[in-house]
Write an enzyme that holds these catalytic residues in place. Structure first.
Site, PDB file in Angstrom:
ATOM      1  N   PRO A   3      53.268  43.880  42.291  1.00 44.96           N
ATOM      2  CA  PRO A   3      54.328  44.399  41.420  1.00 44.96           C
ATOM      3  C   PRO A   3      55.611  44.740  42.176  1.00 44.96           C
ATOM      4  O   PRO A   3      56.665  44.904  41.560  1.00 44.96           O
ATOM      5  CB  PRO A   3      53.716  45.669  40.811  1.00 44.96           C
ATOM      6  N   GLU A   5      44.105  49.021  46.486  1.00 46.48           N
ATOM      7  CA  GLU A   5      45.491  49.513  46.359  1.00 46.48           C
ATOM      8  C   GLU A   5      46.488  48.527  46.954  1.00 46.48           C
ATOM      9  O   GLU A   5      47.706  48.792  46.930  1.00 46.48           O
ATOM     10  CB  GLU A   5      45.632  50.873  47.048  1.00 46.48           C
ATOM     11  N   ARG A  48      52.600  22.402  36.240  1.00 48.30           N
ATOM     12  CA  ARG A  48      53.183  21.777  35.045  1.00 48.30           C
ATOM     13  C   ARG A  48      54.509  21.075  35.322  1.00 48.30           C
ATOM     14  O   ARG A  48      54.927  20.226  34.546  1.00 48.30           O
ATOM     15  CB  ARG A  48      53.432  22.827  33.961  1.00 48.30           C
ATOM     16  N   ASP A 103      61.062  20.799  27.820  1.00 48.22           N
ATOM     17  CA  ASP A 103      62.520  20.818  27.906  1.00 48.22           C
ATOM     18  C   ASP A 103      63.103  22.008  27.162  1.00 48.22           C
ATOM     19  O   ASP A 103      64.155  22.508  27.531  1.00 48.22           O
ATOM     20  CB  ASP A 103      63.112  19.520  27.331  1.00 48.22           C
TER      21      ASP A 103
HETATM   22  C1  4GT Z   1      50.287  43.457  39.114  1.00 44.17           C
HETATM   23  C2  4GT Z   1      50.794  42.289  39.576  1.00 44.17           C
HETATM   24  C3  4GT Z   1      50.196  41.716  40.711  1.00 44.17           C
HETATM   25  C4  4GT Z   1      48.723  43.506  40.833  1.00 44.17           C
HETATM   26  C5  4GT Z   1      51.963  41.653  38.885  1.00 44.17           C
HETATM   27  C6  4GT Z   1      47.593  44.513  44.995  1.00 44.17           C
HETATM   28  C7  4GT Z   1      46.239  44.998  44.574  1.00 44.17           C
HETATM   29  C8  4GT Z   1      48.326  44.058  43.788  1.00 44.17           C
HETATM   30  C9  4GT Z   1      46.143  44.797  43.110  1.00 44.17           C
HETATM   31  C10 4GT Z   1      47.248  43.868  42.746  1.00 44.17           C
HETATM   32  N1  4GT Z   1      49.257  44.069  39.721  1.00 44.17           N
HETATM   33  N2  4GT Z   1      49.170  42.338  41.311  1.00 44.17           N
HETATM   34  N3  4GT Z   1      50.627  40.545  41.249  1.00 44.17           N
HETATM   35  N4  4GT Z   1      52.583  42.352  37.931  1.00 44.17           N
HETATM   36  N5  4GT Z   1      47.737  44.177  41.441  1.00 44.17           N
HETATM   37  O1  4GT Z   1      52.322  40.540  39.201  1.00 44.17           O
END
Ligand code: 4GT
Length: 246
Positions: A89, A116, A154, A169
């Site tokens: 994220p 985490e 894709r 498109d």
């Molecule tokens: C959300 C996204 C992602 C997670 C996202 C590290 C451990 C990240 C759990 C993982 N959450 N990854 N790529 N929104 N969680 O893209």
């Protein structure tokens, strides 16, 4: 194009190659998919891949060494010039333009985290790009990695048939898609819009463009603001909004 995914759940990621468009691309050898599990690179008898966070707090962190070893092996299976992307994220927002950029690469290594997340020193020393699917939290990066692969595959030449490519498109135009209908003509007391039954191909194309513009205006004004509408598009949007008010 060559993909490698580093994940504690490689079988989950592998399912992407079993279905639909990506499955077909794999069968036709338009792509390859390598999977590498950090657990196979743990150094202790318990095959430990995670440890407690320095500074305390809840949860666990993926350890540097097994992930780095898995990334190294994964990268070694791909041609030169393939970046390593970590899904989290905290990354840059993934969108169609980024998918297009990735689709021009010889391949990419995707790292899916769990717990985490990963030791920050992996990001500093082994990751070229950090990418997020959006502002929400997943239990792992696997689904995000699979989404990126799907969106990129894709776009590769020869992957979609002519019919499917034409559909694509529409979003490449930066707008939401128009509505779709199939048989029967009436369902749940609702009729298919007359123009779609008219056989007037120019009229149908105009209606679809108008719907795409109108829906984008109503649902995603941020998308419309990025575009410089042609006079014809502005006319269609004005018509949509006028018809909406009736
Ligand atoms: C959300 C996204 C992602 C997670 C996202 C590290 C451990 C990240 C759990 C993982 N959450 N990854 N790529 N929104 N969680 O893209």
């Amino acid at each position: 194009m060559h993909f490698a995914v580093v994940s504690l759940f490689p079988e989950m990621v592998g399912t992407i190659g079993q279905y639909g468009v990506v499955g077909r691309a794999l069968q036709r050898e338009l792509i390859t998919l390598e999977l590498e599990n950090p657990r196979d690179h743990a150094s202790d008898a318990h095959r430990t891949v995670d440890d407690r966070p320095y500074g305390g707090g809840p949860g666990m962190v993926m350890k540097f060494e097994p992930v780095a070893a898995a990334l190294e092996l994964a990268k070694g299976k791909l041609p030169d010039g393939c970046p390593t992307v970590y899904l989290s994220p905290q990354g840059q927002a993934f969108d169609q333009a980024m998918a297009k950029r990735f689709s021009a690469l010889p391949g990419m290594v995707l790292l899916a985290g769990r717990y985490e997340g990963i030791d920050e020193r992996l990001i500093e020393s082994r990751i070229d790009e950090e990418v997020s699917l959006g502002d929400f939290v997943l239990s792992g990066g696997e689904i995000a990695a699979m989404a990126v692969i799907d969106a990129v595959v894709r776009l590769l030449p020869g992957v979609l048939g002519d019919e499917e490519s034409a559909v694509q498109d529409s979003f490449v135009g930066g707008l939401l898609d128009h509505p779709h209908y199939t048989r029967p003509e009436v369902v749940a007391g609702r009729r298919v819009p007359d123009v779609l039954l008219s056989g007037d191909h120019a009229g149908i194309a105009r209606w679809r463009d108008k719907q795409a513009l109108g829906r984008s205006h109503q649902r995603r004004p941020d998308l419309l603001k990025k575009l410089d509408l042609t006079d014809e598009q502005q006319t269609l949007l004005d018509e949509f909004l006028k018809e909406q008010r009736l």
